[in-house]
Design a protein around this motif. Sequence first.
Motif, PDB file in Angstrom:
ATOM      1  N   ILE A   1       0.614  -0.821   0.121  1.00 32.60           N
ATOM      2  CA  ILE A   1       0.172  -0.191   0.340  1.00 32.60           C
ATOM      3  C   ILE A   1       0.918   1.027  -0.295  1.00 32.60           C
ATOM      4  N   VAL A   2       1.597   1.275   0.671  1.00 29.28           N
ATOM      5  CA  VAL A   2       2.623   2.190   0.894  1.00 29.28           C
ATOM      6  C   VAL A   2       3.654   2.603  -0.583  1.00 29.28           C
ATOM      7  N   ARG A   3       3.456   2.071  -1.142  1.00 26.27           N
ATOM      8  CA  ARG A   3       4.422   2.167  -2.546  1.00 26.27           C
ATOM      9  C   ARG A   3       3.399   2.290  -3.204  1.00 26.27           C
ATOM     10  N   MET A   4       2.139   2.374  -3.330  1.00 31.61           N
ATOM     11  CA  MET A   4       1.520   2.316  -4.577  1.00 31.61           C
ATOM     12  C   MET A   4       0.548   3.619  -3.926  1.00 31.61           C
ATOM     13  N   LEU A   5       0.718   3.867  -3.056  1.00 34.76           N
ATOM     14  CA  LEU A   5       0.576   5.232  -2.604  1.00 34.76           C
ATOM     15  C   LEU A   5       1.128   6.702  -2.459  1.00 34.76           C
ATOM     16  N   GLU A   6       2.496   6.066  -3.333  1.00 33.31           N
ATOM     17  CA  GLU A   6       3.494   7.110  -3.299  1.00 33.31           C
ATOM     18  C   GLU A   6       2.931   8.613  -4.263  1.00 33.31           C
ATOM     19  N   VAL A   7       3.249   9.498  -3.820  1.00 34.15           N
ATOM     20  CA  VAL A   7       3.287  10.765  -3.262  1.00 34.15           C
ATOM     21  C   VAL A   7       3.549  11.463  -5.595  1.00 34.15           C
ATOM     22  N   ASP A   8       5.351  10.978  -5.152  1.00 37.14           N
ATOM     23  CA  ASP A   8       5.802  10.878  -6.677  1.00 37.14           C
ATOM     24  C   ASP A   8       5.935   9.702  -7.370  1.00 37.14           C
ATOM     25  N   PRO A   9       5.093   9.964  -8.621  1.00 40.30           N
ATOM     26  CA  PRO A   9       4.489   9.175  -9.811  1.00 40.30           C
ATOM     27  C   PRO A   9       6.564   8.743  -9.901  1.00 40.30           C
ATOM     28  N   ILE A  10       7.183   9.096 -10.188  1.00 42.49           N
ATOM     29  CA  ILE A  10       7.973   8.550 -10.452  1.00 42.49           C
ATOM     30  C   ILE A  10       8.507   7.123  -9.745  1.00 42.49           C
ATOM     31  N   LYS A  11       8.568   7.644  -8.655  1.00 48.35           N
ATOM     32  CA  LYS A  11       9.121   6.349  -7.371  1.00 48.35           C
ATOM     33  C   LYS A  11       7.745   5.670  -7.387  1.00 48.35           C
ATOM     34  N   ARG A  12       6.643   5.709  -7.475  1.00 51.23           N
ATOM     35  CA  ARG A  12       5.514   4.634  -7.781  1.00 51.23           C
ATOM     36  C   ARG A  12       5.882   3.762  -8.061  1.00 51.23           C
ATOM     37  N   ILE A  13       5.228   2.423  -7.318  1.00 53.46           N
ATOM     38  CA  ILE A  13       5.975   1.009  -7.482  1.00 53.46           C
ATOM     39  C   ILE A  13       4.800   0.742  -8.889  1.00 53.46           C
ATOM     40  N   THR A  14       4.730  -0.137  -9.998  1.00 45.76           N
ATOM     41  CA  THR A  14       5.056  -0.202 -11.574  1.00 45.76           C
ATOM     42  C   THR A  14       3.781  -1.992 -11.136  1.00 45.76           C
ATOM     43  N   ILE A  15       3.067  -1.896 -12.077  1.00 43.17           N
ATOM     44  CA  ILE A  15       2.554  -3.030 -12.564  1.00 43.17           C
ATOM     45  C   ILE A  15       3.239  -4.426 -12.272  1.00 43.17           C
ATOM     46  N   SER A  16       4.042  -4.103 -13.206  1.00 40.62           N
ATOM     47  CA  SER A  16       5.315  -5.444 -12.925  1.00 40.62           C
ATOM     48  C   SER A  16       5.620  -5.273 -11.461  1.00 40.62           C
ATOM     49  N   ASP A  17       5.973  -4.945 -10.839  1.00 43.16           N
ATOM     50  CA  ASP A  17       6.324  -4.026  -9.357  1.00 43.16           C
ATOM     51  C   ASP A  17       5.734  -4.879  -8.823  1.00 43.16           C
TER      52      ASP A  17
END
Length: 345
Positions: A252-268
Amino acid sequence: MEESRGQQAGGSILKNKKVLENYRLGKTIGKGSFSKVKIAEHILTGHEVAIKVLKRSKIEIMNMEEKVEREIRVAKMLVHPHIVRVYEVIETESEIYIVMEYLKFGELFEYISNKGSLEEDEARQYFQQIISGIEYCHKNMVVHRDLKPENLLLSSIGYLKIIDFGLSNVMREGQFLQTCCGSPNYVAPEIIAGNQYAGPEVDVWSCGVILYGLLCGRLPFYEPNLAMLYVNIKGGIYTLPKGISSGARDLIVRMLEVDPIKRITISDIRRHPWFQAHLPTCLAAPPPDMVELASKIDDEILQVVSMGFDRNQLVDSLSRLEQNEATVVYYLLVDNQFQESGGHI
């Protein structure tokens, strides 16, 4: 005067009856600003469908022609077990009829509202299906942009499908989107900020909000005051209950990362240990593309449909993703068998 109105109404009814001659219309089950959804019976198979009726006059008044055209185009091109199927689109001078799957168990939103927070295994089961459907959309260059539990319908308990592509758009290599759209509680911070975005990252954020809701029974960002709501979203200000496992918390924390560049991807997300737990075999591999899915033909159902339609023409239509009377029958039988099995064939 009354007789005149009755004749006009009768003429309209006869016209609609002729246009929808393969269906027996039932009650209205939903209404929108320029459309309504009616339940109907497909006469030849006896299976239920939902028919979205759009009034062209209202669409024009609201200047929504482009939105409706895009919704229809996208919905027709996406063929996936966790995306609602559109069987056919029938157009007249005054209406557009979108014939699609009828998912009788209702919205995931209602299910969560009645049940509250879900156990992690059940929440994961739904989340895995959502990610599978959205991964398929992104693979075919479509971003949904309005993911929320109200747009996730249950065909049976434990099995869901994504609906409503009215705010979706087709992504193009090297181009960014900038339309501000979506539901306030689920919208990504970069959209609120008015920044350009590629597409997939905003769907990932919305999926993070949905996962939080599944596990907590409430939303991470909820404020009666819209300005304060947006402040919290842009700042990533929310709290996680203590009862959530470390794996779910990390995701959840990685999906709700404010910075879209750092946000987790679907693959991850797919590779994340929490997502991988109890992952069904049918969802373990990345989704096939539209051509691959279209080539998977059920021979038993094909044989049944071929009793009333030309087999070679039907196979050709299925392979080309064309919609006609025969393909409607074929897919209605496929989907009914699928739903009766609880989504396991």
